[in-house]
Design a protein around this motif. Sequence first.
Motif, mmCIF file in Angstrom:
data_model
loop_
_atom_site.group_PDB
_atom_site.id
_atom_site.type_symbol
_atom_site.label_atom_id
_atom_site.label_comp_id
_atom_site.label_asym_id
_atom_site.label_seq_id
_atom_site.Cartn_x
_atom_site.Cartn_y
_atom_site.Cartn_z
ATOM 1 N N UNK A 124 98.938 36.504 52.167
ATOM 2 C CA UNK A 124 97.875 35.755 51.482
ATOM 3 C C UNK A 124 98.260 35.483 50.037
ATOM 4 N N UNK A 125 98.106 34.224 49.630
ATOM 5 C CA UNK A 125 98.280 33.828 48.233
ATOM 6 C C UNK A 125 97.230 32.774 47.907
ATOM 7 N N UNK A 162 96.577 29.395 50.126
ATOM 8 C CA UNK A 162 97.609 28.393 50.349
ATOM 9 C C UNK A 162 98.611 28.852 51.414
ATOM 10 N N UNK A 163 99.334 27.896 51.946
ATOM 11 C CA UNK A 163 100.374 28.183 52.932
ATOM 12 C C UNK A 163 101.439 29.076 52.300
ATOM 13 N N UNK A 164 101.843 30.133 53.028
ATOM 14 C CA UNK A 164 102.831 31.054 52.474
ATOM 15 C C UNK A 164 103.419 31.947 53.554
ATOM 16 N N UNK A 184 104.998 39.927 61.553
ATOM 17 C CA UNK A 184 104.698 39.388 60.228
ATOM 18 C C UNK A 184 104.597 37.867 60.329
ATOM 19 N N UNK A 185 103.399 37.375 60.337
ATOM 20 C CA UNK A 185 103.162 35.941 60.534
ATOM 21 C C UNK A 185 103.519 35.125 59.297
ATOM 22 N N UNK A 186 103.848 33.860 59.521
ATOM 23 C CA UNK A 186 103.827 32.875 58.440
ATOM 24 C C UNK A 186 102.406 32.331 58.429
ATOM 25 N N UNK A 187 101.822 32.222 57.256
ATOM 26 C CA UNK A 187 100.450 31.718 57.165
ATOM 27 C C UNK A 187 100.506 30.205 56.959
ATOM 28 N N UNK A 188 100.543 29.474 58.077
ATOM 29 C CA UNK A 188 100.706 28.015 58.048
ATOM 30 C C UNK A 188 99.370 27.292 57.866
ATOM 31 N N UNK A 189 98.747 27.547 56.746
ATOM 32 C CA UNK A 189 97.461 26.906 56.464
ATOM 33 C C UNK A 189 97.638 25.392 56.387
ATOM 34 N N UNK A 249 107.385 34.298 50.041
ATOM 35 C CA UNK A 249 106.603 33.697 48.952
ATOM 36 C C UNK A 249 105.825 34.779 48.196
ATOM 37 N N UNK A 250 105.217 35.689 48.956
ATOM 38 C CA UNK A 250 104.464 36.793 48.346
ATOM 39 C C UNK A 250 105.400 37.663 47.508
ATOM 40 N N UNK A 251 106.564 37.954 48.060
ATOM 41 C CA UNK A 251 107.558 38.791 47.374
ATOM 42 C C UNK A 251 107.974 38.160 46.049
ATOM 43 N N UNK A 252 108.249 36.866 46.073
ATOM 44 C CA UNK A 252 108.694 36.182 44.852
ATOM 45 C C UNK A 252 107.585 36.076 43.806
ATOM 46 N N UNK A 253 106.377 35.760 44.278
ATOM 47 C CA UNK A 253 105.278 35.505 43.336
ATOM 48 C C UNK A 253 104.548 36.768 42.881
ATOM 49 N N UNK A 254 104.382 37.719 43.785
ATOM 50 C CA UNK A 254 103.530 38.870 43.504
ATOM 51 C C UNK A 254 104.260 40.215 43.500
#
Length: 199
Positions: free
Chosen positions: A147-148, A155-157, A115-120, A161-166
């Motif tokens: 992805x967010x 954006x970087x996530x 499970x990668x961190x998406x370091x955009x 972050x996905x769990x909290x927001x979506x």
Amino acid sequence: EYLANKGVSVIPKLKASSEGVLVVPLRNALGELTTIQWIYADGGKRLLPFGKKSGSFFPIKGKGETLLIVEGLATGISAYIATGYTTLVAVDAGNLSKVAKIARERHPEKKIIICADNDINPGKLNTGIEKATEAALLVNGYVAVPHMKKAGKHIKCDFNDVHQALGEKETKKQILRAERPIGYQAQHDILPYGFSLTR
């Protein structure tokens, strides 16, 4: 407290000091305690001086024939909550390959998802995806990328972050969307781990 700020709950084998500092024990393939990570309420992190981080991890025991490997603790807890799968927390991107190799040696039959961190970061290397891809290629695994979007742009996530927001369902959906990384060799579908074709 750090985990409360991250929207996840404390799990077994985790303790907090009287000052609210989270104490994360990291172990090697033999289950030996090799180092400790302290995580502060503000997100600051510190490792035990002279401890051995390389190849060490914090396991979150789950069920199923799939195993997840993540960078950070909050990401790991979110991934576990969303899927129920056993999750190994490698602490950082540079340790993903070492932990993945241990996981494959111990569980040759399991599907491994990194499970990668998406370091955009425009114009710069996406370290999270790069290191997750390296780990997946090493163990015939898969890569899941979070992805967010904000204002129509990715954006970087990470998966916390996905769990909290979506929410939990979207987190699970994105993890299970994991794919073979670019560079994966078709020969892995017919040869066991550790074997390769030569001319």
